[in-house]
Design a protein around this motif. Structure first.
Motif, PDB file in Angstrom:
ATOM      1  N   CYS A  27       0.868  -1.175   0.000  1.00 60.23           N
ATOM      2  CA  CYS A  27       0.000   0.000   0.000  1.00 60.23           C
ATOM      3  C   CYS A  27       0.899   1.216   0.000  1.00 60.23           C
ATOM      4  O   CYS A  27       2.119   1.109   0.024  1.00 60.23           O
ATOM      5  CB  CYS A  27      -0.925   0.013   1.218  1.00 60.23           C
ATOM      6  N   SER A  28       0.307   2.387  -0.014  1.00 61.76           N
ATOM      7  CA  SER A  28       1.106   3.595   0.083  1.00 61.76           C
ATOM      8  C   SER A  28       1.477   3.832   1.539  1.00 61.76           C
ATOM      9  O   SER A  28       0.798   3.375   2.465  1.00 61.76           O
ATOM     10  CB  SER A  28       0.329   4.791  -0.473  1.00 61.76           C
ATOM     11  N   LEU A  29       2.566   4.561   1.740  1.00 59.07           N
ATOM     12  CA  LEU A  29       2.999   4.896   3.092  1.00 59.07           C
ATOM     13  C   LEU A  29       1.922   5.685   3.822  1.00 59.07           C
ATOM     14  O   LEU A  29       1.702   5.497   5.023  1.00 59.07           O
ATOM     15  CB  LEU A  29       4.313   5.683   3.030  1.00 59.07           C
ATOM     16  N   VAL A  30       1.238   6.576   3.101  1.00 56.09           N
ATOM     17  CA  VAL A  30       0.189   7.382   3.729  1.00 56.09           C
ATOM     18  C   VAL A  30      -0.932   6.502   4.257  1.00 56.09           C
ATOM     19  O   VAL A  30      -1.381   6.646   5.400  1.00 56.09           O
ATOM     20  CB  VAL A  30      -0.359   8.427   2.730  1.00 56.09           C
ATOM     21  N   GLU A  31      -1.398   5.559   3.435  1.00 55.37           N
ATOM     22  CA  GLU A  31      -2.463   4.653   3.871  1.00 55.37           C
ATOM     23  C   GLU A  31      -2.025   3.841   5.082  1.00 55.37           C
ATOM     24  O   GLU A  31      -2.774   3.678   6.050  1.00 55.37           O
ATOM     25  CB  GLU A  31      -2.854   3.720   2.726  1.00 55.37           C
ATOM     26  N   TRP A  32      -0.785   3.342   5.042  1.00 52.93           N
ATOM     27  CA  TRP A  32      -0.274   2.549   6.147  1.00 52.93           C
ATOM     28  C   TRP A  32      -0.196   3.379   7.423  1.00 52.93           C
ATOM     29  O   TRP A  32      -0.579   2.912   8.515  1.00 52.93           O
ATOM     30  CB  TRP A  32       1.105   1.995   5.789  1.00 52.93           C
ATOM     31  N   ALA A  33       0.304   4.619   7.319  1.00 54.11           N
ATOM     32  CA  ALA A  33       0.474   5.460   8.501  1.00 54.11           C
ATOM     33  C   ALA A  33      -0.868   5.821   9.130  1.00 54.11           C
ATOM     34  O   ALA A  33      -1.030   5.787  10.357  1.00 54.11           O
ATOM     35  CB  ALA A  33       1.253   6.723   8.128  1.00 54.11           C
ATOM     36  N   TRP A  34      -1.851   6.173   8.284  1.00 55.04           N
ATOM     37  CA  TRP A  34      -3.172   6.506   8.822  1.00 55.04           C
ATOM     38  C   TRP A  34      -3.797   5.275   9.489  1.00 55.04           C
ATOM     39  O   TRP A  34      -4.418   5.379  10.562  1.00 55.04           O
ATOM     40  CB  TRP A  34      -4.078   7.026   7.705  1.00 55.04           C
ATOM     41  N   GLU A  35      -3.669   4.123   8.857  1.00 56.84           N
ATOM     42  CA  GLU A  35      -4.237   2.911   9.447  1.00 56.84           C
ATOM     43  C   GLU A  35      -3.563   2.594  10.773  1.00 56.84           C
ATOM     44  O   GLU A  35      -4.221   2.245  11.758  1.00 56.84           O
ATOM     45  CB  GLU A  35      -4.077   1.744   8.475  1.00 56.84           C
ATOM     46  N   HIS A  36      -2.232   2.733  10.820  1.00 58.86           N
ATOM     47  CA  HIS A  36      -1.483   2.481  12.051  1.00 58.86           C
ATOM     48  C   HIS A  36      -1.966   3.399  13.165  1.00 58.86           C
ATOM     49  O   HIS A  36      -2.150   2.975  14.306  1.00 58.86           O
ATOM     50  CB  HIS A  36       0.018   2.708  11.788  1.00 58.86           C
ATOM     51  N   PHE A  37      -2.207   4.654  12.811  1.00 58.69           N
ATOM     52  CA  PHE A  37      -2.604   5.632  13.825  1.00 58.69           C
ATOM     53  C   PHE A  37      -4.042   5.412  14.283  1.00 58.69           C
ATOM     54  O   PHE A  37      -4.339   5.434  15.480  1.00 58.69           O
ATOM     55  CB  PHE A  37      -2.431   7.047  13.272  1.00 58.69           C
ATOM     56  N   THR A  38      -4.947   5.231  13.338  1.00 58.11           N
ATOM     57  CA  THR A  38      -6.361   5.125  13.704  1.00 58.11           C
ATOM     58  C   THR A  38      -6.685   3.816  14.402  1.00 58.11           C
ATOM     59  O   THR A  38      -7.710   3.718  15.072  1.00 58.11           O
ATOM     60  CB  THR A  38      -7.256   5.263  12.465  1.00 58.11           C
ATOM     61  N   GLU A  39      -5.826   2.804  14.273  1.00 55.21           N
ATOM     62  CA  GLU A  39      -6.035   1.567  15.004  1.00 55.21           C
ATOM     63  C   GLU A  39      -5.414   1.606  16.383  1.00 55.21           C
ATOM     64  O   GLU A  39      -5.329   0.591  17.070  1.00 55.21           O
ATOM     65  CB  GLU A  39      -5.473   0.387  14.201  1.00 55.21           C
ATOM     66  N   ALA A  40      -4.970   2.808  16.788  1.00 51.17           N
ATOM     67  CA  ALA A  40      -4.446   3.033  18.139  1.00 51.17           C
ATOM     68  C   ALA A  40      -3.217   2.168  18.440  1.00 51.17           C
ATOM     69  O   ALA A  40      -2.989   1.782  19.587  1.00 51.17           O
ATOM     70  CB  ALA A  40      -5.535   2.802  19.176  1.00 51.17           C
ATOM     71  N   LYS A  41      -2.440   1.861  17.420  1.00 46.71           N
ATOM     72  CA  LYS A  41      -1.206   1.133  17.646  1.00 46.71           C
ATOM     73  C   LYS A  41      -0.161   2.069  18.220  1.00 46.71           C
ATOM     74  O   LYS A  41      -0.233   3.284  18.053  1.00 46.71           O
ATOM     75  CB  LYS A  41      -0.707   0.518  16.335  1.00 46.71           C
ATOM     76  N   SER A  42       0.826   1.505  18.892  1.00 44.53           N
ATOM     77  CA  SER A  42       1.881   2.319  19.484  1.00 44.53           C
ATOM     78  C   SER A  42       2.657   3.039  18.395  1.00 44.53           C
ATOM     79  O   SER A  42       3.096   2.415  17.419  1.00 44.53           O
ATOM     80  CB  SER A  42       2.820   1.426  20.296  1.00 44.53           C
ATOM     81  N   LEU A  43       2.850   4.339  18.562  1.00 44.97           N
ATOM     82  CA  LEU A  43       3.578   5.100  17.548  1.00 44.97           C
ATOM     83  C   LEU A  43       5.019   4.634  17.438  1.00 44.97           C
ATOM     84  O   LEU A  43       5.601   4.650  16.353  1.00 44.97           O
ATOM     85  CB  LEU A  43       3.523   6.594  17.863  1.00 44.97           C
ATOM     86  N   THR A  44       5.596   4.225  18.558  1.00 40.21           N
ATOM     87  CA  THR A  44       7.001   3.801  18.511  1.00 40.21           C
ATOM     88  C   THR A  44       7.193   2.588  17.605  1.00 40.21           C
ATOM     89  O   THR A  44       8.278   2.373  17.078  1.00 40.21           O
ATOM     90  CB  THR A  44       7.519   3.485  19.920  1.00 40.21           C
TER      91      THR A  44
END
Length: 1018
Positions: free
Chosen positions: A913-930
């Motif tokens: 996927c695109s980095l943008v899609e991955w980053a938004w999904e990572h964030f909205t799923e409340a995963k640890s930012l680290t």
């Protein structure tokens, strides 16, 4: 002289005693406010503050009481910028009750100078850059009824002293960096009506204290993503009887939903999505008479949808998607007169849709995809005339599409793919005025394609159906069509020449049909076409040479046809990601550009085609030529030897001629003279100690340092020892007219005169009829992407402080282009490979080959074709040709995400996927930012800064251009990053702040805006 009566003197005395003090108060507070204006740096927004007899009460930012004293100071969004403590002058306004300083650029710590405002009741400091701890003696502001510190960078623990503000009715501490747990003393605020603790991501895991039971007056409880754990207390439904809005979404709550929640008679908004809640949805006690929005999505809820939902007669939004619900959809839902948004996708629901769904309300959206529903679509979905989207894909629906659907003028998207629909598509569906996407793939639809399609439609997918007949020329009426997928049908006849008039077409896929005849030869309008796949048809004729003039064509599949003739030699102009010409009747040799293993399977099963590379699975051209001559005669060998010798002589003559021609070109003394031998015209912007003749002899592969779609870049030594310049060589197209040439020269003039330490200097330009040489300052450490994404990274790498400085430098260059250049400059191709690094790793923006000048700041500019690089292109390119500076902001946001994560803008493999899609999904799923950070630089001491830059990257890549920050704001946030630790959300009110970063209701708009390029949920 007559004496005046005594009562007259008495009245004059009263008049004097009242009016004079009022005027004195006005004059004194006018002076105080003008002093305050100077102390705040004379913001331009306060230019109207000028002395006058009626001032200050006639100033729009001022409110006065009946006695003329200032009671309100309203300075929200006034561009106030200060890093000092707020002036104590404010509290010289002794009657001040209300102070609003929200949405400015006020930095520093909590302003304790306000303790002297003894009557202050309303204090709003939200959306600033305030940092540090909130003082433990904050309860000195004992008269406060309203306190908002949201969207700042406050850290440390929330002081327990807040619980000592007995008059407080509103407390907003959202979007900060508070640590520890929420003090139970907040429960002492018995008058509290609004409590906002959302988006405090650093709070330790905490449970809702029992002391909160005393907050009986609560109307709004907003605790999105603040690390809540445990169960939702049972007392909520018994105590919070005045609750209107309850938002506990995106936490780690567990257990079941208390049955008592649905007995809150005043509740209108209920958001519990993205938790770990399980169990069934309570059904027996639904008495929420005013409930409007219910969002229980993305939990682990099981069971069926309670039929009691139908009793919620004010319900507008029902979101139950991405759970484990099963059973049928209750018929009672279709009876709700206010239902607008019904989203239950990604569950295990079965049965049929309620037949009266849409009949009793103005239904706007129905999303039931990825379930096990069956039957047909209800007849009355659009009875209310407000339906925007029908998304029912990936179910077991069958039958025909209802004719009533064409009577829905508001309809924007229809997605019914992966079902068992059959019959003909209602003719009127193709010509609906607002329809932008029609996705019917993987069904059993039949019949001919329509004779006309409405101009507004942008995406048509009808693959894997039974459509038959020819492609009507009427499809050319769809002027906005960008994506057409009609693979695997029974279409026949020729490809209509009129199809080439669709200038916005980016993908045309007609594989697996029965199309015949030759390919259209006039396809110059397909300047945006990226994908063309016509395999498994009966096409004949030759490959048109015009196809080589399509600048964006990357995917071409003409395999399994009867195409003959030679491959146009101009094919080497194209940069294919995928090419398949196999199983045809092509002849001759393949172009030299494709004589490598990357294309070893692109030309199979063409018996008369040959290649010079022995590793390509074709006949060898040299062997084939030799074998074509008689083998038995000795003279044939002699003839071949003579031919080869003659060829060598001819080649030597050609090389000599070329050398002589180039030497003649460089030897010309007069610039601008045009003749058959190219002459060079010099445009110089800097003092350059380098002669032209040095360039030609140095433009060799030994000095090549890079190449791209527009040319090659060489490192050339200057006449000063140890110093170099970078020379970019661009070959001209032969058909460039004088107008384009003048535009190029004008653009070079502008860019050549840009002077900024974070923009690569253009030293000079040499232009001829055949090519151009752009001479830049040389950057020793080359491009950022080579440090981030090279297969063999430098062992030293780029540390986080270096990356942060690179981000700041690039932002400064972008800010100069957007805000200080006149006219502003839009780069249009900001990416890590166009950010160059000098010997000290200072960042400079380069490669303005796509830059365009705007006539006025902020004015939209129309672009005739898609520009930029994949992974960096903003979603608005999919639906609009109007762009402004925010396209650069989006691309720069991708660079920020690259710096933090170390990932490429287009990811492959497991996470394709695109980095943008991955980053938004990572964030909205409340995963640890680290977990998202680059492992090469992950250190606890940098975690806060990296998290802030990650969030800033998300804000920059927002789907809505209007919500992205400006380049100036980006630069300010990055500069303050290591001090403030948090980005600011510029919004208008408390309920709009969440959507700017994490609220899935907003993130959905990101996905929706990508609908034209990504077949995902509407």
């Amino acid at each position: 002289m007559s004496k005046m009566p005594l009562f007259v003197y008495f009245h004059l005395f009263l008049l004097f005693s009242i009016s004079v003090p009022s005027r004195v108060i006005s004059e004194t507070e006018q002076t105080i406010l003008l002093t305050l204006k100077r102390q705040l740096g004379d913001p331009p927004s306060l230019r109207s503050w000028k002395p006058s007899p009626s001032a200050p009460c006639d100033w729009t930012e001022i409110g006065c009481g009946s006695d003329g004293a200032v009671t309100k100071l309203l300075l929200s969004s006034k561009g106030i910028t200060t890093s000092k403590s707020l002036p104590s002058t404010i509290c010289n306004l002794k009657n001040l009750l209300m102070l609003d300083l929200s949405n400015n650029s006020i930095a520093g710590e909590f302003p304790t100078t306000l303790y002297e405002c003894s009557n202050l009741q309303y204090l709003d400091l939200s959306q600033n850059y305030l940092a540090g701890a909130v003082p433990a003696d904050v309860d000195r502001l004992k008269t406060l009824t309203y306190l908002s510190l949201g969207a700042n960078s406050f850290s440390g623990e929330i002081p327990a002293a807040i619980g000592n503000l007995p008059e407080l009715q509103t407390l907003d501490l959202f979007t900060n960096n508070f640590e520890g747990t929420v003090p139970k003393e907040i429960g002492n605020l018995s008058n509290l009506e609004g409590l906002g603790l959302a988006y405090n991501l650093k709070l330790a895991p905490w449970k809702i204290p029992l002391e909160f039971r005393k907050l009986r007056n609560l109307r709004r409880l907003w605790m999105t993503r603040c690390n809540l754990i445990g169960e939702i207390p049972e007392y909520f439904g018994d105590i919070f009887t005045n609750l209107v809005r309850l938002d506990l979404s995106m936490n780690k709550l567990s257990g079941s939903i208390p049955r008592t929640l649905f007995s809150l008679r005043k509740l209108r908004f209920l958001y519990l999505f993205s938790n770990r809640l399980s169990g069934v949805i309570p059904s027996a006690t639904m008495q929420c008479l005013e409930l409007i929005d219910v969002d229980l999505a993305k939990n682990n809820l099981t069971g069926s949808i309670p039929r009691e939902f139908g009793e919620l007669k004010n319900l507008s939004t029902l979101h139950l998607y991405e759970n484990h619900l099963f059973g049928e959809i209750p018929v009672s839902l279709s009876q709700i007169p206010t239902l607008k948004y019904f989203r239950v996708f990604s569950n295990n629901l079965s049965g049929t849709l309620p037949p009266e769904l849409g009949l009793h309300s103005k239904l706007a959206a129905i999303e039931v995809s990825d379930n096990q529903l069956s039957g047909g679509l209800p007849e009355h979905l659009c009875a209310g005339g407000a339906l925007i989207g029908v998304v029912v894909s990936s179910n077991n629906f069958s039958g025909v599409l209802p004719e009533s659907i064409v009577n829905c003028p508001s309809l924007a998207t229809v997605q019914v793919y992966d079902n068992k629909f059959s019959g003909e598509v209602p003719l009127g569906l193709w010509t609906m005025s607002n329809l932008s996407s029609l996705i019917l793939s993987n069904n059993s639809f039949s019949g001919p394609l329509p004779g006309q399609v409405f101009w507004n439609i942008a995406r048509i997918e009808i693959a894997n159906n039974n459509f038959s007949g020819g492609i009507s020329v009427g499809i050319t009426s769809a002027k906005n069509l960008g994506f057409l997928d009609a693979r695997n049908n029974m279409l026949s006849g020729e490809i209509p020449r009129e199809l080439t008039q669709l200038s916005k077409l980016t993908a045309l896929m007609l594989d697996g049909n029965q199309l015949s005849g030759a390919l259209p030869s006039e396809i110059i309008s397909w300047q945006s076409l990226n994908t063309l796949t016509l395999s498994r048809n009966k096409l004949s004729g030759q490959i048109p040479t015009a196809i080589t003039a399509l600048p964006r064509l990357a995917y071409l599949d003409l395999s399994q046809n009867d195409i003959s003739g030679e491959i146009p030699p101009q094919f080497d102009r194209l940069r294919f990601v995928f090419l398949n010409l196999s199983s045809n009747q092509l002849s001759g040799k393949i172009p030299d550009e494709f004589n490598n293993l990357a294309f070893e399977n692109s030309f199979l099963n063409n018996p008369r085609l040959c290649a010079y590379n022995p590793n390509i699975h074709l006949d060898n051209c040299l062997t084939k030529t030799a074998s074509a001559a008689p083998q038995s005669s000795n003279s044939s060998s002699n003839s071949l030897a003579l031919i080869l010798a003659a060829t060598a002589v001819v080649l030597l003559a050609i090389v000599s001629l070329v050398f002589y021609t180039l030497k003649t070109q460089w030897g010309k003394k007069h610039c601008g003279h045009k003749n058959k031998v190219a002459t060079w015209r010099l445009t110089s912007f800097q003092r350059l100690d380098l002669k032209e003749i040095n360039f030609l002899s140095s433009l060799t592969d030994n000095n090549l340092i890079g190449s791209g779609g527009f040319g090659k870049v060489y490192r050339i030594a200057s006449n000063r020892p140890g110093e170099y310049v970078a020379v970019k060589k661009i070959w001209n197209r032969e058909d460039v007219d004088d107008t384009l040439e003048k535009e190029f020269q004008a653009e070079v003039e502008i860019l050549g005169n840009i002077r900024h330490s974070n923009i690569v200097k253009l030293l000079c330009c040499y232009a001829s009829e055949n090519s151009k040489l752009l001479v830049y300052e040389y950057m020793e450490n080359q491009s950022l992407d080579k440090w981030l994404h090279a297969e063999k990274k430098s062992p030293t790498g780029l540390s986080w402080p270096t990356r942060l400085n690179i981000a700041i430098g690039a932002a400064q260059g972008l800010c100069y282009m957007h805000h200080e250049c006149s006219p502003p400059v839009i780069h249009r191709d900001v990416k890590s490979s166009n950010i160059l690094l000098d010997s000290e790793f200072r960042a400079k923006i380069a490669d303005f080959g796509l830059a365009k000048m705007l006539s006025k700041p902020g004015e939209l500019n129309t672009m005739s074709a898609l520009a930029g690089s994949f992974g960096y292109i903003p979603p608005e390119y999919a639906y609009s040709t109007k762009i402004n500076e925010k396209v650069d902001v989006y691309s720069f946001g991708v660079v920020l995400l690259e710096l933090v994560t170390g990932r490429k803008p287009n990811m492959r493999g497991e996470h394709a996927c695109s980095l943008v899609e991955w980053a938004w999904e990572h964030f909205t799923e409340a995963k640890s930012l680290t977990d998202a950070f680059d492992e090469d630089i992950k250190e606890p001491r940098y975690a806060e800064e990296m998290a802030n830059v990650f969030k800033l990257g998300l804000l920059c890549t927002s789907s809505l251009p209007s919500t992205r920050p400006s380049a100036k704001e980006i630069m300010q946030v990055l500069r303050r990053c290591c001090h403030s630790g948090s980005t600011r959300r510029r919004v208008g009110n408390e309920f709009d702040i969440a959507p700017l970063l994490s609220d899935p209701r907003y993130v959905c708009s990101y996905k929706e805006s990508n609908a034209a390029t990504n077949n995902s949920s509407w």
